[in-house]
Design a protein around this motif. Sequence first.
Motif, PDB file in Angstrom:
ATOM      1  N   VAL A   1       0.937  -1.010   0.322  1.00 25.49           N
ATOM      2  CA  VAL A   1      -0.078  -0.001  -0.217  1.00 25.49           C
ATOM      3  C   VAL A   1       0.750   0.787  -0.458  1.00 25.49           C
ATOM      4  O   VAL A   1       2.139   1.033   1.351  1.00 25.49           O
ATOM      5  N   GLY A   2       0.167   2.614  -0.799  1.00 32.69           N
ATOM      6  CA  GLY A   2       0.867   3.385  -0.488  1.00 32.69           C
ATOM      7  C   GLY A   2       0.287   4.382  -0.020  1.00 32.69           C
ATOM      8  O   GLY A   2      -1.339   4.187  -0.574  1.00 32.69           O
ATOM      9  N   THR A   3       0.561   5.652   0.289  1.00 37.74           N
ATOM     10  CA  THR A   3       0.232   7.048   0.928  1.00 37.74           C
ATOM     11  C   THR A   3      -0.097   8.075  -0.240  1.00 37.74           C
ATOM     12  O   THR A   3      -0.664   7.907  -1.196  1.00 37.74           O
ATOM     13  N   SER A   4       0.363   8.920   0.491  1.00 37.51           N
ATOM     14  CA  SER A   4       0.681  10.127   0.405  1.00 37.51           C
ATOM     15  C   SER A   4       1.430  10.536  -1.274  1.00 37.51           C
ATOM     16  O   SER A   4       0.909  10.844  -2.230  1.00 37.51           O
ATOM     17  N   VAL A   5       2.248   9.452  -1.057  1.00 39.80           N
ATOM     18  CA  VAL A   5       3.175   9.211  -1.951  1.00 39.80           C
ATOM     19  C   VAL A   5       2.798   8.658  -3.539  1.00 39.80           C
ATOM     20  O   VAL A   5       3.431   9.569  -3.921  1.00 39.80           O
ATOM     21  N   LEU A   6       1.523   8.716  -3.205  1.00 38.49           N
ATOM     22  CA  LEU A   6       0.831   7.181  -4.238  1.00 38.49           C
ATOM     23  C   LEU A   6      -0.100   9.336  -4.884  1.00 38.49           C
ATOM     24  O   LEU A   6      -0.629   8.665  -6.129  1.00 38.49           O
ATOM     25  N   ARG A   7      -1.186   9.381  -4.018  1.00 39.17           N
ATOM     26  CA  ARG A   7      -1.591  10.106  -4.391  1.00 39.17           C
ATOM     27  C   ARG A   7      -0.991  10.999  -4.911  1.00 39.17           C
ATOM     28  O   ARG A   7      -1.729  12.053  -5.897  1.00 39.17           O
ATOM     29  N   GLU A   8       0.086  11.384  -4.356  1.00 39.46           N
ATOM     30  CA  GLU A   8       0.210  13.481  -5.270  1.00 39.46           C
ATOM     31  C   GLU A   8       1.440  13.246  -6.074  1.00 39.46           C
ATOM     32  O   GLU A   8       1.975  14.271  -6.766  1.00 39.46           O
ATOM     33  N   ALA A   9       2.247  12.089  -5.906  1.00 43.11           N
ATOM     34  CA  ALA A   9       3.163  12.372  -7.226  1.00 43.11           C
ATOM     35  C   ALA A   9       2.432  12.285  -8.198  1.00 43.11           C
ATOM     36  O   ALA A   9       2.066  11.397  -9.171  1.00 43.11           O
TER      37      ALA A   9
ATOM     38  N   SER B   1       3.143   8.756 -10.285  1.00 41.71           N
ATOM     39  CA  SER B   1       2.623   7.521  -9.194  1.00 41.71           C
ATOM     40  C   SER B   1       2.589   6.254  -9.798  1.00 41.71           C
ATOM     41  O   SER B   1       3.099   4.942  -9.820  1.00 41.71           O
ATOM     42  N   ASP B   2       1.406   6.508 -11.113  1.00 39.52           N
ATOM     43  CA  ASP B   2       1.396   5.634 -12.868  1.00 39.52           C
ATOM     44  C   ASP B   2       2.673   4.725 -12.891  1.00 39.52           C
ATOM     45  O   ASP B   2       3.037   3.040 -12.674  1.00 39.52           O
ATOM     46  N   VAL B   3       4.172   5.163 -12.933  1.00 31.63           N
ATOM     47  CA  VAL B   3       5.545   4.296 -13.497  1.00 31.63           C
ATOM     48  C   VAL B   3       5.594   4.248 -12.310  1.00 31.63           C
ATOM     49  O   VAL B   3       6.198   3.212 -12.616  1.00 31.63           O
ATOM     50  N   LEU B   4       5.958   4.655 -11.680  1.00 31.75           N
ATOM     51  CA  LEU B   4       6.253   3.833  -9.518  1.00 31.75           C
ATOM     52  C   LEU B   4       5.365   2.454 -10.218  1.00 31.75           C
ATOM     53  O   LEU B   4       5.875   1.415  -9.272  1.00 31.75           O
ATOM     54  N   VAL B   5       4.196   2.797  -9.588  1.00 28.74           N
ATOM     55  CA  VAL B   5       3.439   1.910  -9.767  1.00 28.74           C
ATOM     56  C   VAL B   5       3.509   0.229 -10.423  1.00 28.74           C
ATOM     57  O   VAL B   5       3.743  -1.053  -9.910  1.00 28.74           O
ATOM     58  N   SER B   6       3.629   0.618 -11.560  1.00 30.30           N
ATOM     59  CA  SER B   6       4.085   0.094 -13.097  1.00 30.30           C
ATOM     60  C   SER B   6       5.326  -0.974 -12.963  1.00 30.30           C
ATOM     61  O   SER B   6       5.507  -1.544 -13.415  1.00 30.30           O
ATOM     62  N   ARG B   7       6.309  -0.897 -12.499  1.00 30.65           N
ATOM     63  CA  ARG B   7       7.941  -0.702 -12.607  1.00 30.65           C
ATOM     64  C   ARG B   7       7.247  -2.557 -11.268  1.00 30.65           C
ATOM     65  O   ARG B   7       8.419  -2.642 -11.497  1.00 30.65           O
ATOM     66  N   ILE B   8       7.193  -1.944 -10.371  1.00 27.62           N
ATOM     67  CA  ILE B   8       6.861  -2.742  -9.366  1.00 27.62           C
ATOM     68  C   ILE B   8       6.579  -3.824  -9.239  1.00 27.62           C
ATOM     69  O   ILE B   8       6.650  -4.770  -9.073  1.00 27.62           O
ATOM     70  N   GLU B   9       4.874  -3.408 -10.149  1.00 29.43           N
ATOM     71  CA  GLU B   9       4.180  -4.213 -10.214  1.00 29.43           C
ATOM     72  C   GLU B   9       4.794  -5.338 -11.470  1.00 29.43           C
ATOM     73  O   GLU B   9       4.454  -6.300 -11.057  1.00 29.43           O
ATOM     74  N   ASN B  10       5.667  -5.054 -12.665  1.00 27.70           N
ATOM     75  CA  ASN B  10       5.801  -5.428 -13.517  1.00 27.70           C
ATOM     76  C   ASN B  10       7.064  -5.939 -13.232  1.00 27.70           C
ATOM     77  O   ASN B  10       7.677  -7.168 -13.521  1.00 27.70           O
ATOM     78  N   ILE B  11       7.933  -5.771 -12.042  1.00 25.82           N
ATOM     79  CA  ILE B  11       9.500  -6.289 -11.640  1.00 25.82           C
ATOM     80  C   ILE B  11       9.221  -7.079 -10.417  1.00 25.82           C
ATOM     81  O   ILE B  11       9.911  -8.436 -10.775  1.00 25.82           O
ATOM     82  N   LYS B  12       8.378  -6.927  -9.953  1.00 23.70           N
ATOM     83  CA  LYS B  12       8.475  -7.725  -8.821  1.00 23.70           C
ATOM     84  C   LYS B  12       7.029  -8.652  -8.382  1.00 23.70           C
ATOM     85  O   LYS B  12       6.485  -9.114  -7.597  1.00 23.70           O
ATOM     86  N   ASN B  13       5.593  -8.352 -10.008  1.00 22.57           N
ATOM     87  CA  ASN B  13       4.839  -8.763  -9.527  1.00 22.57           C
ATOM     88  C   ASN B  13       3.838  -8.549  -7.876  1.00 22.57           C
ATOM     89  O   ASN B  13       3.373  -9.527  -7.664  1.00 22.57           O
ATOM     90  N   ILE B  14       3.476  -7.153  -7.313  1.00 23.81           N
ATOM     91  CA  ILE B  14       3.770  -7.456  -6.474  1.00 23.81           C
ATOM     92  C   ILE B  14       2.513  -5.804  -6.551  1.00 23.81           C
ATOM     93  O   ILE B  14       2.626  -5.005  -7.197  1.00 23.81           O
ATOM     94  N   LYS B  15       1.146  -6.306  -6.549  1.00 25.15           N
ATOM     95  CA  LYS B  15       0.148  -4.907  -6.044  1.00 25.15           C
ATOM     96  C   LYS B  15       0.768  -4.221  -5.401  1.00 25.15           C
ATOM     97  O   LYS B  15       0.433  -4.462  -4.370  1.00 25.15           O
ATOM     98  N   ILE B  16       0.215  -3.140  -6.149  1.00 20.67           N
ATOM     99  CA  ILE B  16       0.088  -1.445  -5.077  1.00 20.67           C
ATOM    100  C   ILE B  16      -1.030  -1.218  -5.132  1.00 20.67           C
ATOM    101  O   ILE B  16      -1.412  -0.468  -6.478  1.00 20.67           O
ATOM    102  N   LYS B  17      -1.582  -1.046  -3.101  1.00 20.80           N
ATOM    103  CA  LYS B  17      -3.307  -0.408  -3.814  1.00 20.80           C
ATOM    104  C   LYS B  17      -2.839   1.531  -3.184  1.00 20.80           C
ATOM    105  O   LYS B  17      -2.228   1.738  -2.083  1.00 20.80           O
ATOM    106  N   SER B  18      -2.736   2.061  -3.273  1.00 16.60           N
ATOM    107  CA  SER B  18      -3.427   3.473  -3.333  1.00 16.60           C
ATOM    108  C   SER B  18      -4.105   3.608  -1.807  1.00 16.60           C
ATOM    109  O   SER B  18      -5.839   3.497  -2.120  1.00 16.60           O
ATOM    110  N   ILE B  19      -3.797   4.612  -0.225  1.00 16.97           N
ATOM    111  CA  ILE B  19      -4.998   4.585   0.467  1.00 16.97           C
ATOM    112  C   ILE B  19      -5.024   6.106   0.716  1.00 16.97           C
ATOM    113  O   ILE B  19      -3.948   6.728   0.803  1.00 16.97           O
ATOM    114  N   GLU B  20      -6.180   6.101   1.043  1.00 15.55           N
ATOM    115  CA  GLU B  20      -6.399   7.527   2.181  1.00 15.55           C
ATOM    116  C   GLU B  20      -6.065   7.612   2.790  1.00 15.55           C
ATOM    117  O   GLU B  20      -5.619   6.661   3.849  1.00 15.55           O
TER     118      GLU B  20
END
Length: 135
Positions: free
Chosen positions: A87-95, A98-117
């Motif tokens: 999970v990511g907090t403000s870093v995913l909401r404000e960057a 953030s789509d690049v970060l999420v995509s790279r991690i999900e593609n490389i490490k096969n971990i889904k990342i959820k942005s939370i409020e």
Amino acid sequence: MKKNIQNNIKIIGIIHIGARSVRLLIGQIMKNGKIMFLEKLSAPLAIGKEIFATGAISNETISELIKIIQNFQQVAETYKVDQIKAVGTSVLREALNSDVLVSRIENIKNIKIKSIEAAEEANVVYNGLKKLTPK
């Protein structure tokens, strides 16, 4: 130091990507629904400072985050984690990227990342582990 892990109990991990650090929490869901934490790790990473300064997360910081997640995955493997969630907090909401970060991690490490409020953030560890537990 590892604690004894009982058989047939789910071991769940959460990676929390925050503004100043990345944390790994591994918990064992007990039969009574309570969580016994087995491991709590933290690695400093000033993502929030970078976002404040530039509006985005640099490729270098994304690469460092991937290294941290790789290390956390190795720790999770030693506990035979059944499921790991990120999970990511403000870093995913404000960057801006953030789509690049999420995509790279999900593609490389096969971990889904959820942005939370922000309201969810306080309860993400305990309730997050409970929500991952199959009913």
